[in-house]
Structure formats: C-alpha cells, structure tokens
Design an enzyme around this catalytic site. Sequence first.
Site, PDB file in Angstrom:
ATOM      1  N   LYS A 111     -77.336  47.665   5.792  1.00  0.00           N
ATOM      2  CA  LYS A 111     -77.053  46.284   5.374  1.00  0.00           C
ATOM      3  C   LYS A 111     -76.988  45.318   6.539  1.00  0.00           C
ATOM      4  O   LYS A 111     -77.201  44.121   6.369  1.00  0.00           O
ATOM      5  CB  LYS A 111     -75.730  46.228   4.592  1.00  0.00           C
ATOM      6  CG  LYS A 111     -75.842  46.844   3.205  1.00  0.00           C
ATOM      7  CD  LYS A 111     -74.754  46.366   2.270  1.00  0.00           C
ATOM      8  CE  LYS A 111     -74.998  46.915   0.866  1.00  0.00           C
ATOM      9  NZ  LYS A 111     -73.967  46.538  -0.077  1.00  0.00           N
ATOM     10  N   LYS A 192     -83.338  54.494  -3.332  1.00  0.00           N
ATOM     11  CA  LYS A 192     -82.467  54.714  -4.490  1.00  0.00           C
ATOM     12  C   LYS A 192     -82.552  53.509  -5.436  1.00  0.00           C
ATOM     13  O   LYS A 192     -82.811  52.383  -4.993  1.00  0.00           O
ATOM     14  CB  LYS A 192     -81.023  54.982  -4.056  1.00  0.00           C
ATOM     15  CG  LYS A 192     -80.249  53.774  -3.597  1.00  0.00           C
ATOM     16  CD  LYS A 192     -78.746  54.051  -3.601  1.00  0.00           C
ATOM     17  CE  LYS A 192     -78.015  52.732  -3.438  1.00  0.00           C
ATOM     18  NZ  LYS A 192     -76.690  52.653  -3.938  1.00  0.00           N
ATOM     19  N   LYS A 195     -79.131  47.696  -7.586  1.00  0.00           N
ATOM     20  CA  LYS A 195     -78.921  46.456  -8.340  1.00  0.00           C
ATOM     21  C   LYS A 195     -79.689  45.300  -7.743  1.00  0.00           C
ATOM     22  O   LYS A 195     -80.067  44.373  -8.432  1.00  0.00           O
ATOM     23  CB  LYS A 195     -77.442  46.075  -8.260  1.00  0.00           C
ATOM     24  CG  LYS A 195     -76.527  46.905  -9.076  1.00  0.00           C
ATOM     25  CD  LYS A 195     -75.106  46.479  -8.708  1.00  0.00           C
ATOM     26  CE  LYS A 195     -74.094  47.312  -9.413  1.00  0.00           C
ATOM     27  NZ  LYS A 195     -72.779  47.168  -8.792  1.00  0.00           N
TER      28      LYS A 195
HETATM   29  P1  ATP Z   1     -76.426  49.394  -5.927  1.00  0.00           P
HETATM   30  O1  ATP Z   1     -76.803  50.255  -4.764  1.00  0.00           O
HETATM   31  O2  ATP Z   1     -77.152  49.701  -7.153  1.00  0.00           O
HETATM   32  O3  ATP Z   1     -76.445  47.947  -5.579  1.00  0.00           O
HETATM   33  P2  ATP Z   1     -73.796  50.044  -5.369  1.00  0.00           P
HETATM   34  O4  ATP Z   1     -73.775  51.482  -4.972  1.00  0.00           O
HETATM   35  O5  ATP Z   1     -73.871  49.085  -4.248  1.00  0.00           O
HETATM   36  O6  ATP Z   1     -74.950  49.769  -6.354  1.00  0.00           O
HETATM   37  P3  ATP Z   1     -71.566  50.063  -7.280  1.00  0.00           P
HETATM   38  O7  ATP Z   1     -71.807  49.253  -8.471  1.00  0.00           O
HETATM   39  O8  ATP Z   1     -70.189  49.912  -6.798  1.00  0.00           O
HETATM   40  O9  ATP Z   1     -72.490  49.603  -6.109  1.00  0.00           O
HETATM   41  O10 ATP Z   1     -71.869  51.576  -7.574  1.00  0.00           O
HETATM   42  C1  ATP Z   1     -71.188  52.228  -8.591  1.00  0.00           C
HETATM   43  C2  ATP Z   1     -71.456  53.693  -8.537  1.00  0.00           C
HETATM   44  O11 ATP Z   1     -72.840  53.955  -8.782  1.00  0.00           O
HETATM   45  C3  ATP Z   1     -71.129  54.365  -7.201  1.00  0.00           C
HETATM   46  O12 ATP Z   1     -70.407  55.552  -7.466  1.00  0.00           O
HETATM   47  C4  ATP Z   1     -72.474  54.702  -6.613  1.00  0.00           C
HETATM   48  O13 ATP Z   1     -72.433  55.856  -5.818  1.00  0.00           O
HETATM   49  C5  ATP Z   1     -73.314  54.933  -7.859  1.00  0.00           C
HETATM   50  N1  ATP Z   1     -74.746  54.702  -7.635  1.00  0.00           N
HETATM   51  C6  ATP Z   1     -75.323  53.556  -7.193  1.00  0.00           C
HETATM   52  N2  ATP Z   1     -76.669  53.685  -7.139  1.00  0.00           N
HETATM   53  C7  ATP Z   1     -76.946  54.958  -7.551  1.00  0.00           C
HETATM   54  C8  ATP Z   1     -78.171  55.703  -7.721  1.00  0.00           C
HETATM   55  N3  ATP Z   1     -79.358  55.156  -7.477  1.00  0.00           N
HETATM   56  N4  ATP Z   1     -78.080  56.974  -8.176  1.00  0.00           N
HETATM   57  C9  ATP Z   1     -76.870  57.537  -8.460  1.00  0.00           C
HETATM   58  N5  ATP Z   1     -75.684  56.890  -8.321  1.00  0.00           N
HETATM   59  C10 ATP Z   1     -75.717  55.623  -7.870  1.00  0.00           C
END
Ligand code: ATP
Length: 327
Positions: A111, A192, A195
Amino acid sequence: MKRVFSGVQPTGNIHLGNYLGALKQFVELQQDHECIYCIVDEHAITVPQDPKELRKHILDVAALYLAIGIDPKKSIIFVQSQVSGHAELGWVLCCNSYTGELSRMTQFKAKSGGQESVGTGLLTYPVLMAADILLYDTDVVPVGNDQKQHIELARDIAIRVNNKYGKTFVVPDGRFMKAGARIMALDDPEQKMSKSAENVHSRISLLDEDSKIKKSIMRATTDCDGEFRFDPVNKPGVSNLLNIYSALSGKTVEEILAEQNWRGYGDLKKELVAVTQEALAPIKQNYNEIRESDELKNILRDGAERANAIAQPVMKRVRDKFGLGLG
Ligand code: ATP
Ligand code: LTN
C-alpha cells in the site's frame, strides 16, 4: 466456550473473497463459540474516506452480517469506534511494537509502495488490529490468508507484553478456511480478489445482480490447454473457479472433478454461475429487508454496550500492569 473475534472494514463492495475467506466462518463459529464481530471503521480511515459514504458503508456491513446469518442474540455485532478501548489499547501496543517489524508487513509495503509520503496510520494499522483482538481476550480469529502476517504480529506483541509485564493478554490463534482462504481476482488470478480493484468484473460482490454475476464469471480469465485440473501454479484461473465452486457448494474439488461432464471451460463457468446465483440469492433477499429496518442501529448500540462490558476489565488489567492512571 472459546471466544472468537473478527472484523471487516466498511469500505464497500463486500465480495466473494471476503465471504468465503472470512464471513462464512463467522456464521459457522456461532454454534459453539462466543463470537464478537466488529465493523472496523477506525481501520477504514487509514486511507481517505468520504464521511457520508463511510457512515453508509458501516450500516451496509452491519446489514450484511445479519443477512448471511449472524444472529445478534448469539453474537455481538458492533462498530469499532463505539468502544474507546480499541484506540486506547492501540496506543499502548504502539509503544510495544517496532517500526522495523511494521515496515516489513507485506500489506504495508504494497500500500505504501511508490508513495512519497506515507500516512502513519498505514504503518500502525496492524497494531490497531492487534488491539482489536487482544482487547477481548480472544482465542480464535477467523480471517482470510492475507491476514496471516497480521495475526502473527498480534501474537508476537501479546507474548512480548506478557514476558515484560506478566500475563496480561490471551495469545490468539488465526483460523483459515481450506477452500476459501484466498480467492483470486476473476480477471487476473495472480491477484487476490479485492474491493478496490478498478475492474468490477474482477470480483463478485455479495449483492451483485444475477446478470452481473453471469457476466463476471463468463469473462473470467482461464487458459488455453482445455484441461480440467486443480493446479493453482500452472492453471491459476481454472483453479480459482474450482476453488470458488468448492467453497460455495461444500463439495471438494476432487468430487466436483469426478462428477463433471463439461465439454469446455464454458460449461464449468455456466455451472458456477448457477451455483453462485443460488448461494447469493437468499443473502440478497435478507439484506434488502434488513438494511432499511430501524432495528439495525439498535442492534449495533446494544452490541457496543456488550463489547464494552468485556473490554473494560481488560483495559483495567492493562492499566494496572503498565502503571497507568491512579489505580
Ligand atoms: P479487500 O482486500 O478486498 O479490499 P480487505 O482485506 O482490505 O478487503 P476487509 O473487508 O476487512 O478488508 O476483509 C475482511 C476479511 O476478508 C478479512 O478476513 C480478509 O482476510 C478476507 N479477505 C479479503 N480478501 C480476500 C480474498 N480475496 N480471499 C479470501 N479472503 C479474503
Ligand atoms: N485487517 C483486517 C480487518 C481487521 C481485523 C481485525 C480482522 C481489523 N481488525 C481484527 C480480524 C481481527 C483486514 O483488512 N481484512
């Protein structure tokens, strides 16, 4: 009963990766654990947010928690900023962590990469996450694979404080799904599912219309050898689709492959479209009923009160161990 804590950021577009990696476990764990599920708005502001949108997204995530089957009678659902212990413990833990270990976090590197000036919150974000977890004497933290390093840090900080000040924190364990722990982007299976990716067809959001689900899956990146094999290294696209299929259907990839009579990747995709639409339909229906209900804020207020009742004695323990305040 073991205590579970996890959090989701209210940053919009909750997708299949969030669901299969984390949220689905939240529901299962309720049966035999004491569960606390947080909407981590203080984490969201590590990057700029529109205040109106943030408030809206907080309620969106709360409604989704309920829509997937989290029961507010069994589990605590609340908003992080409503319990002051998170920020308070976050500071204490900042004073017990090192810039070296924080700057080594892969998410921080990703990031902050290429930026001239990096917000301090991005660096200390995993310390706030450690505070979230340790504030509740948490035993188990269900998350996706991308959070493994942050869980390790929370454990390291807990052990460090315990060694220095005497037993203060419970040392938590991460809990990761077999099939859903790392769902990849549909358009680029080396990344991965996220969002924030620009291409909306890289992800399936839990509230996507059936037509959008179909479009995103049918145009998912695969390969050109035409073989149906689970091989994430050489066939990341097909393997990702099989993984999603497995996590949504509850069948193992081996069972799916043994049962299939697909003529090409198009058939696999069509089947996955149907499985995904079927799995998300009840969530969407529940969500639409819950999102506008007046009950939602009451559930969050009640959740914050219950969370605070658990957090306060832990904060008192921390203040006593560190010699903060008057005792
Ligand atoms: P993103 O990466 O999608 O912006 P994030 O990880 O920043 O999402 P959160 O909304 O807080 O933010 O994530 C919620 C949960 O979803 C966490 O436990 C994270 O590990 C899980 N998670 C996020 N992306 C994935 C993925 N591609 N596959 C599996 N689990 C995921
Ligand atoms: N960092 C996590 C969200 C998060 C979390 C937590 C998860 C914040 N605090 C405590 C589990 C426990 C993320 O970005 N996915």
